[in-house]
Design an enzyme around this catalytic site. Structure first.
Site, PDB file in Angstrom:
ATOM      1  N   ALA A 158      -8.303   3.845   6.059  1.00 49.13           N
ATOM      2  CA  ALA A 158      -8.885   2.495   6.053  1.00 49.13           C
ATOM      3  C   ALA A 158     -10.032   2.427   5.050  1.00 49.13           C
ATOM      4  O   ALA A 158     -11.001   1.699   5.230  1.00 49.13           O
ATOM      5  CB  ALA A 158      -9.371   2.119   7.459  1.00 49.13           C
ATOM      6  N   GLY A 159      -9.917   3.230   3.963  1.00 47.10           N
ATOM      7  CA  GLY A 159     -10.875   3.131   2.857  1.00 47.10           C
ATOM      8  C   GLY A 159     -10.451   1.987   1.947  1.00 47.10           C
ATOM      9  O   GLY A 159      -9.766   1.049   2.388  1.00 47.10           O
ATOM     10  N   ASP A 173      -2.106  -4.858  -8.556  1.00 48.55           N
ATOM     11  CA  ASP A 173      -2.024  -3.715  -7.627  1.00 48.55           C
ATOM     12  C   ASP A 173      -1.230  -4.047  -6.367  1.00 48.55           C
ATOM     13  O   ASP A 173      -0.448  -3.229  -5.881  1.00 48.55           O
ATOM     14  CB  ASP A 173      -3.429  -3.291  -7.172  1.00 48.55           C
ATOM     15  CG  ASP A 173      -4.182  -2.555  -8.262  1.00 48.55           C
ATOM     16  OD1 ASP A 173      -3.533  -1.894  -9.083  1.00 48.55           O
ATOM     17  OD2 ASP A 173      -5.420  -2.649  -8.277  1.00 48.55           O
ATOM     18  N   LYS A 225     -13.088  -3.041 -10.419  1.00 47.86           N
ATOM     19  CA  LYS A 225     -12.151  -4.112 -10.057  1.00 47.86           C
ATOM     20  C   LYS A 225     -12.823  -5.256  -9.312  1.00 47.86           C
ATOM     21  O   LYS A 225     -12.501  -6.423  -9.531  1.00 47.86           O
ATOM     22  CB  LYS A 225     -11.017  -3.547  -9.204  1.00 47.86           C
ATOM     23  CG  LYS A 225     -10.152  -2.526  -9.913  1.00 47.86           C
ATOM     24  CD  LYS A 225      -9.028  -2.093  -8.998  1.00 47.86           C
ATOM     25  CE  LYS A 225      -8.323  -0.867  -9.526  1.00 47.86           C
ATOM     26  NZ  LYS A 225      -7.176  -0.496  -8.722  1.00 47.86           N
ATOM     27  N   THR A 243     -10.309  -0.067 -13.767  1.00 45.47           N
ATOM     28  CA  THR A 243     -10.091   0.687 -12.537  1.00 45.47           C
ATOM     29  C   THR A 243     -11.413   0.858 -11.793  1.00 45.47           C
ATOM     30  O   THR A 243     -12.443   0.298 -12.193  1.00 45.47           O
ATOM     31  CB  THR A 243      -9.356   2.013 -12.842  1.00 45.47           C
ATOM     32  OG1 THR A 243      -8.956   2.586 -11.599  1.00 45.47           O
ATOM     33  CG2 THR A 243     -10.219   2.999 -13.600  1.00 45.47           C
TER      34      THR A 243
HETATM   35  P1  ATR Z   1      -9.899   5.006  -1.688  1.00 49.63           P
HETATM   36  O1  ATR Z   1     -10.513   3.880  -2.478  1.00 49.63           O
HETATM   37  O2  ATR Z   1      -9.068   5.945  -2.511  1.00 49.63           O
HETATM   38  O3  ATR Z   1      -9.191   4.521  -0.476  1.00 49.63           O
HETATM   39  P2  ATR Z   1     -12.075   5.785   0.031  1.00 49.63           P
HETATM   40  O4  ATR Z   1     -12.454   4.357   0.224  1.00 49.63           O
HETATM   41  O5  ATR Z   1     -13.155   6.808  -0.153  1.00 49.63           O
HETATM   42  O6  ATR Z   1     -11.131   5.951  -1.240  1.00 49.63           O
HETATM   43  O7  ATR Z   1     -11.122   6.206   1.262  1.00 49.63           O
HETATM   44  C1  ATR Z   1     -10.663   7.515   1.447  1.00 49.63           C
HETATM   45  C2  ATR Z   1      -9.786   7.528   2.698  1.00 49.63           C
HETATM   46  O8  ATR Z   1      -9.380   8.892   2.953  1.00 49.63           O
HETATM   47  C3  ATR Z   1     -10.529   7.084   3.945  1.00 49.63           C
HETATM   48  O9  ATR Z   1      -9.599   6.540   4.846  1.00 49.63           O
HETATM   49  C4  ATR Z   1     -11.081   8.421   4.455  1.00 49.63           C
HETATM   50  O10 ATR Z   1     -11.406   8.422   5.822  1.00 49.63           O
HETATM   51  P3  ATR Z   1     -12.892   7.943   6.301  1.00 49.63           P
HETATM   52  O11 ATR Z   1     -12.858   6.434   6.254  1.00 49.63           O
HETATM   53  O12 ATR Z   1     -13.038   8.485   7.668  1.00 49.63           O
HETATM   54  O13 ATR Z   1     -13.848   8.529   5.297  1.00 49.63           O
HETATM   55  C5  ATR Z   1      -9.896   9.311   4.208  1.00 49.63           C
HETATM   56  N1  ATR Z   1     -10.291  10.708   4.152  1.00 49.63           N
HETATM   57  C6  ATR Z   1     -10.910  11.336   3.122  1.00 49.63           C
HETATM   58  N2  ATR Z   1     -11.111  12.640   3.419  1.00 49.63           N
HETATM   59  C7  ATR Z   1     -10.638  12.850   4.675  1.00 49.63           C
HETATM   60  C8  ATR Z   1     -10.546  13.977   5.557  1.00 49.63           C
HETATM   61  N3  ATR Z   1     -10.998  15.173   5.196  1.00 49.63           N
HETATM   62  N4  ATR Z   1      -9.963  13.790   6.768  1.00 49.63           N
HETATM   63  C9  ATR Z   1      -9.487  12.591   7.152  1.00 49.63           C
HETATM   64  N5  ATR Z   1      -9.537  11.483   6.361  1.00 49.63           N
HETATM   65  C10 ATR Z   1     -10.102  11.602   5.138  1.00 49.63           C
END
Ligand code: ATR
Length: 277
Positions: A129-130, A103, A47, A43
């Site tokens: 979009a993370g 996945d 990955k 995980t």
């Molecule tokens: P993962 O691998 O789980 O997708 P990540 O890459 O850190 O983790 O992505 C987290 C996602 O949640 C992103 O889309 C993030 O938005 P940003 O790209 O602007 O960081 C979103 N996210 C996390 N906390 C947030 C918040 N408080 N408000 C809005 N979006 C949030």
């Protein structure tokens, strides 16, 4: 979930968890093979790293450039590579690692089986979009959604993702920002909902959830996130992300065992583990 699956198949196998530092990942994969582990799951953050470390990549890993499942194989008497589970222990010589990715298919299966929604041809509002959001966007585009609306707190990331999808999947109409009209599906791929104090991942002033037929929240703890509560109140079909976890694991078990996953036993064990007995 995996141990329950093995037990249901009558296999005297064990699934164990190990913490491995990313610097030691190569050694851990090699070591597991040398010790004749049958396979591994990996995980975050392993990955993407593991993709460059396995001896051979299945198409599923090559397509997503990420590995969440490894099967160890060795040659049989005829020189064909076989899973270690199919070989007599004394005949096992050099072991190779084969990387898979289970996945991507798990999201599509969850949409079909848990939401009753066919993503091909659907219009989708994707929140996030993370890492998870990018994979979801690519999988949805690959399966042939008709329209994809990307919304993310950091707008630049949604714009970069839109360009990536347009380049690889020109048949999909990709937009950034909220749709004007209704959509078939909303997918939450942000981390919002994990904490009780989190705001909704979608701005109700900009888009009413009632304009969606179905809502899929990748968050599965708590079982009913605020987004899913809103979705049910608006009579949308709704499901949380537990199915994705189940289906990626079920496919991994099939890769290791060559048998159909005992889904009910795995689901029951997963629910017990995640939501308590
Ligand atoms: P993962 O691998 O789980 O997708 P990540 O890459 O850190 O983790 O992505 C987290 C996602 O949640 C992103 O889309 C993030 O938005 P940003 O790209 O602007 O960081 C979103 N996210 C996390 N906390 C947030 C918040 N408080 N408000 C809005 N979006 C949030």
């Amino acid at each position: 979930m995996q141990n329950a699956g093995f037990a249901a198949l009558g296999l005297n196998w064990r699934y164990l968890a190990f913490d491995v530092h990313p610097d030691d990942l190569r050694a851990a994969i090699l070591g597991a093979g040398v010790m004749r582990f049958l396979g591994l799951n990996l995980t975050v953050p392993h990955k993407i790293l593991a993709f460059g470390m396995v001896d051979h990549q299945d198409d599923s890993a090559a397509k997503w450039r990420a590995v969440n499942t490894i099967r160890f194989e060795a040659m049989d008497a005829s020189g064909a590579w076989k899973p270690l589970s199919q070989l007599p222990v004394q005949s096992i010589g050099k072991v190779r690692s084969v990387g898979f990715n289970t996945d991507a298919d798990a999201l599509i299966r969850a949409l079909r089986e848990d939401l009753g929604l066919e993503p091909c041809g659907a219009s989708v509002l994707l929140l996030g979009a993370g890492g998870a959001g990018q994979t979801a966007a690519l999988v949805l585009a690959e399966v042939g959604v008709s329209k994809l609306f990307l919304v993310n707190r950091t707008q630049g990331k949604a714009q970069d993702l839109r360009q990536k999808i347009q380049a690889s999947f020109p048949a999909v109409a990709v937009f950034t920002g909220y749709p004007d009209g209704p959509v078939d599906l909303i997918v939450n791929a942000t981390s919002l909902g994990l904490q009780a104090s989190d705001p909704l991942p979608l701005d109700p002033a900009q888009f009413s959830i009632a304009k969606a037929t179905a809502v899929y929240d990748m968050v599965y703890r708590p079982a009913e996130t605020p987004l899913l509560k809103h979705a049910r109140a608006a009579s949308c079909r709704a499901a949380n992300g537990l199915g994705m976890l189940l289906y990626q694991g079920a496919r991994a078990l099939e890769i290791w065992t060559g048998q159909t996953a005992p889904l009910d036993a795995m689901r029951a064990a997963l629910r017990d583990e995640v939501y308590g007995r």
